[in-house]
Design a protein around this motif. Structure first.
Motif, PDB file in Angstrom:
ATOM      1  N   ILE A 115     -72.059 -14.772  -6.206  1.00 27.33           N
ATOM      2  CA  ILE A 115     -72.252 -13.631  -7.109  1.00 27.33           C
ATOM      3  C   ILE A 115     -71.069 -12.682  -7.132  1.00 27.33           C
ATOM      4  N   GLY A 116     -70.162 -12.813  -6.171  1.00 27.04           N
ATOM      5  CA  GLY A 116     -68.967 -11.962  -6.162  1.00 27.04           C
ATOM      6  C   GLY A 116     -69.303 -10.503  -5.907  1.00 27.04           C
ATOM      7  N   GLU A 117     -68.848  -9.623  -6.792  1.00 26.65           N
ATOM      8  CA  GLU A 117     -68.989  -8.180  -6.593  1.00 26.65           C
ATOM      9  C   GLU A 117     -70.257  -7.606  -7.219  1.00 26.65           C
ATOM     10  N   ARG A 118     -71.114  -8.446  -7.782  1.00 27.23           N
ATOM     11  CA  ARG A 118     -72.306  -7.928  -8.450  1.00 27.23           C
ATOM     12  C   ARG A 118     -73.286  -7.283  -7.463  1.00 27.23           C
ATOM     13  N   THR A 119     -73.950  -6.247  -7.915  1.00 29.17           N
ATOM     14  CA  THR A 119     -74.952  -5.583  -7.090  1.00 29.17           C
ATOM     15  C   THR A 119     -76.289  -6.308  -7.241  1.00 29.17           C
ATOM     16  N   LEU A 120     -77.281  -5.883  -6.466  1.00 29.56           N
ATOM     17  CA  LEU A 120     -78.604  -6.492  -6.545  1.00 29.56           C
ATOM     18  C   LEU A 120     -79.176  -6.414  -7.958  1.00 29.56           C
ATOM     19  N   GLU A 121     -79.060  -5.255  -8.574  1.00 28.28           N
ATOM     20  CA  GLU A 121     -79.638  -5.069  -9.906  1.00 28.28           C
ATOM     21  C   GLU A 121     -78.956  -5.915 -10.972  1.00 28.28           C
ATOM     22  N   GLU A 122     -77.742  -6.354 -10.711  1.00 28.55           N
ATOM     23  CA  GLU A 122     -76.997  -7.147 -11.696  1.00 28.55           C
ATOM     24  C   GLU A 122     -77.297  -8.641 -11.596  1.00 28.55           C
ATOM     25  N   ILE A 123     -78.040  -9.042 -10.601  1.00 25.99           N
ATOM     26  CA  ILE A 123     -78.366 -10.464 -10.436  1.00 25.99           C
ATOM     27  C   ILE A 123     -79.562 -10.808 -11.308  1.00 25.99           C
ATOM     28  N   THR A 124     -79.404 -11.832 -12.126  1.00 23.93           N
ATOM     29  CA  THR A 124     -80.458 -12.260 -13.047  1.00 23.93           C
ATOM     30  C   THR A 124     -80.930 -13.670 -12.699  1.00 23.93           C
ATOM     31  N   LEU A 125     -81.949 -14.113 -13.420  1.00 16.60           N
ATOM     32  CA  LEU A 125     -82.429 -15.475 -13.240  1.00 16.60           C
ATOM     33  C   LEU A 125     -81.322 -16.478 -13.545  1.00 16.60           C
ATOM     34  N   GLU A 126     -80.524 -16.205 -14.567  1.00 21.08           N
ATOM     35  CA  GLU A 126     -79.427 -17.102 -14.918  1.00 21.08           C
ATOM     36  C   GLU A 126     -78.382 -17.160 -13.805  1.00 21.08           C
ATOM     37  N   THR A 127     -78.157 -16.033 -13.146  1.00 16.61           N
ATOM     38  CA  THR A 127     -77.225 -16.009 -12.008  1.00 16.61           C
ATOM     39  C   THR A 127     -77.691 -16.986 -10.925  1.00 16.61           C
ATOM     40  N   LEU A 128     -78.974 -16.935 -10.628  1.00 15.46           N
ATOM     41  CA  LEU A 128     -79.530 -17.792  -9.584  1.00 15.46           C
ATOM     42  C   LEU A 128     -79.535 -19.260 -10.008  1.00 15.46           C
ATOM     43  N   ARG A 129     -79.828 -19.498 -11.287  1.00 18.72           N
ATOM     44  CA  ARG A 129     -79.796 -20.869 -11.775  1.00 18.72           C
ATOM     45  C   ARG A 129     -78.385 -21.449 -11.731  1.00 18.72           C
ATOM     46  N   ASP A 130     -77.390 -20.637 -12.075  1.00 24.24           N
ATOM     47  CA  ASP A 130     -75.993 -21.080 -11.998  1.00 24.24           C
ATOM     48  C   ASP A 130     -75.604 -21.406 -10.558  1.00 24.24           C
ATOM     49  N   TRP A 131     -76.083 -20.587  -9.647  1.00 28.06           N
ATOM     50  CA  TRP A 131     -75.801 -20.811  -8.222  1.00 28.06           C
ATOM     51  C   TRP A 131     -76.327 -22.172  -7.773  1.00 28.06           C
ATOM     52  N   LEU A 132     -77.577 -22.486  -8.128  1.00 30.85           N
ATOM     53  CA  LEU A 132     -78.149 -23.780  -7.753  1.00 30.85           C
ATOM     54  C   LEU A 132     -77.465 -24.932  -8.486  1.00 30.85           C
ATOM     55  N   TRP A 133     -77.067 -24.699  -9.739  1.00 27.78           N
ATOM     56  CA  TRP A 133     -76.395 -25.748 -10.502  1.00 27.78           C
ATOM     57  C   TRP A 133     -75.058 -26.110  -9.853  1.00 27.78           C
ATOM     58  N   HIS A 134     -74.292 -25.093  -9.437  1.00 29.71           N
ATOM     59  CA  HIS A 134     -73.009 -25.361  -8.767  1.00 29.71           C
ATOM     60  C   HIS A 134     -73.227 -26.081  -7.443  1.00 29.71           C
ATOM     61  N   ALA A 135     -74.324 -25.755  -6.744  1.00 27.87           N
ATOM     62  CA  ALA A 135     -74.639 -26.458  -5.492  1.00 27.87           C
ATOM     63  C   ALA A 135     -74.929 -27.931  -5.768  1.00 27.87           C
ATOM     64  N   THR A 136     -75.576 -28.194  -6.903  1.00 21.83           N
ATOM     65  CA  THR A 136     -75.846 -29.583  -7.302  1.00 21.83           C
ATOM     66  C   THR A 136     -74.546 -30.318  -7.576  1.00 21.83           C
ATOM     67  N   GLN A 137     -73.617 -29.641  -8.264  1.00 23.48           N
ATOM     68  CA  GLN A 137     -72.341 -30.249  -8.630  1.00 23.48           C
ATOM     69  C   GLN A 137     -71.485 -30.609  -7.415  1.00 23.48           C
ATOM     70  N   ARG A 138     -71.620 -29.833  -6.352  1.00 20.84           N
ATOM     71  CA  ARG A 138     -70.819 -30.152  -5.159  1.00 20.84           C
ATOM     72  C   ARG A 138     -71.530 -31.141  -4.243  1.00 20.84           C
ATOM     73  N   GLY A 139     -72.705 -31.614  -4.671  1.00 18.56           N
ATOM     74  CA  GLY A 139     -73.364 -32.700  -3.945  1.00 18.56           C
ATOM     75  C   GLY A 139     -74.391 -32.292  -2.914  1.00 18.56           C
ATOM     76  N   ASP A 140     -74.865 -31.028  -2.952  1.00 20.76           N
ATOM     77  CA  ASP A 140     -75.893 -30.611  -1.995  1.00 20.76           C
ATOM     78  C   ASP A 140     -77.162 -31.432  -2.188  1.00 20.76           C
ATOM     79  N   ALA A 141     -77.809 -31.768  -1.098  1.00 13.33           N
ATOM     80  CA  ALA A 141     -79.041 -32.562  -1.152  1.00 13.33           C
ATOM     81  C   ALA A 141     -80.172 -31.777  -1.798  1.00 13.33           C
ATOM     82  N   ARG A 142     -81.155 -32.501  -2.348  1.00 14.02           N
ATOM     83  CA  ARG A 142     -82.291 -31.830  -2.971  1.00 14.02           C
ATOM     84  C   ARG A 142     -83.045 -30.958  -1.975  1.00 14.02           C
ATOM     85  N   SER A 143     -83.107 -31.412  -0.732  1.00 16.76           N
ATOM     86  CA  SER A 143     -83.789 -30.612   0.287  1.00 16.76           C
ATOM     87  C   SER A 143     -83.065 -29.287   0.514  1.00 16.76           C
TER      88      SER A 143
END
Length: 300
Positions: free
Chosen positions: A39-67
């Motif tokens: 999330i970089g410099e974003r504050t708590l209030e600036e984090i959205t559902l899309e922010t969290l989805r992007d975070w998980l998507w990037h984790a998928t791209q780097r090969g993180d396991a489903r677990s």
């Protein structure tokens, strides 16, 4: 509020108020640290559902396991639920956050014949009276005989074990105490270790220890030493390169169910908070039954 400060307060809450196990707190801390870097410099209030989805998507791209993805999504939901309850944020962005379902992997277990052969070999090795051999036999008998976790085994003190009744008082996850039974082989192995082995190990210590199982220097034995022992003696019997003490817990649970134990009783013995966790062993028993049928029945 800064994300890092809130994350620190949350993990401190998990540790001090909810009293979660240290390994669980470390996992939450690691997941939130990974989110913080995303999330970089974003504050708590600036984090959205899309922010969290992007975070998980990037984790998928780097090969993180489903677990791993499922665990991180759960950590995020727990954190933002807490932050909302603490009124650090006006809206919880994680309410609709989902992650790929964990793939079901059946635990590694040993057959009853394999466990009999393994423990008989350990009993023979311990009969010479060498302190560490007596200790190892006693540990393996209790891990299998009571189905306890390695952390519970290492945390046992001498006073926690009642050889007359064949019970041990263990401290499980979330600092929940329970009493587990064990059978005559474990009673005999622990008794022999207490009589002939523990005092010799304790003599190597700088100061006395109340621990039941002692390491080579006389202090409380650690999980790593138990892992090394189990990996060495159990791997040949289950055909796996990496196997640890939890395999003995899986094996104990599966053998209990195969012997007719009630599911609720197995849940209580293992110290599972949810019956759903114990249900995995019914799948193991069913799959082993199917495999036996296919090998043995002429119409299979």
């Amino acid at each position: 509020m800064e994300f890092a400060a809130a994350a620190h307060a949350f993990t401190d809450h998990l540790e001090r108020v909810r009293r979660l196990a240290p390994a669980t707190v470390r996992a939450y801390r690691s997941d939130l640290r990974d989110l913080a870097s995303a999330i970089g410099e974003r504050t708590l209030e600036e984090i959205t559902l899309e922010t969290l989805r992007d975070w998980l998507w990037h984790a998928t791209q780097r090969g993180d396991a489903r677990s791993t993805l499922a665990r991180r999504a759960a950590a995020a939901r727990s954190f933002f639920t807490w932050a909302h309850e603490q009124e650090l944020i006006a809206h919880d962005p994680s309410l609709r956050l989902v992650a790929p379902k964990r793939g079901r992997t059946l635990p590694t277990i040993a057959s009853q014949d394999a466990m009999t052969a393994l423990l008989e070999a350990q009993r023979t090795a311990a009969s010479a009276g060498e302190p560490t051999a007596l200790r190892d036999h006693a540990m393996l008998e209790l891990l299998y005989g009571a189905g306890i976790r390695v952390s519970e085994l290492c945390g046992l003190d001498v006073d926690d074990v009642d050889l007359d009744r064949g019970t041990a008082r263990v401290l499980g996850k979330g600092s929940k105490e329970r009493v587990v039974p064990f059978g005559r082989p474990a009673r005999e192995a622990i008794g022999a270790y207490l009589t002939r082995g523990r005092s010799a190990l304790l003599a190597r210590a700088a100061r006395p220890s109340p621990a039941l199982y002692l390491g080579s220097r006389g202090g409380r034995i650690g999980p790593r030493a138990v892992y090394s022992l189990v990996a060495e003696v159990l791997a040949p019997f289950v055909g796996a390169d990496t196997v640890g003490p939890h395999a003995l817990r899986h094996t104990a649970a599966t053998h209990l169910l195969a012997g007719g134990a009630h599911l609720r009783a197995v849940q209580e013995i293992l110290g599972h908070a949810s019956l759903g966790t114990t249900l995995i062993y019914t799948h193991v028993s069913a799959e082993r039954l199917t495999a036996t049928y296919r090998l043995a029945h002429p119409r299979a």
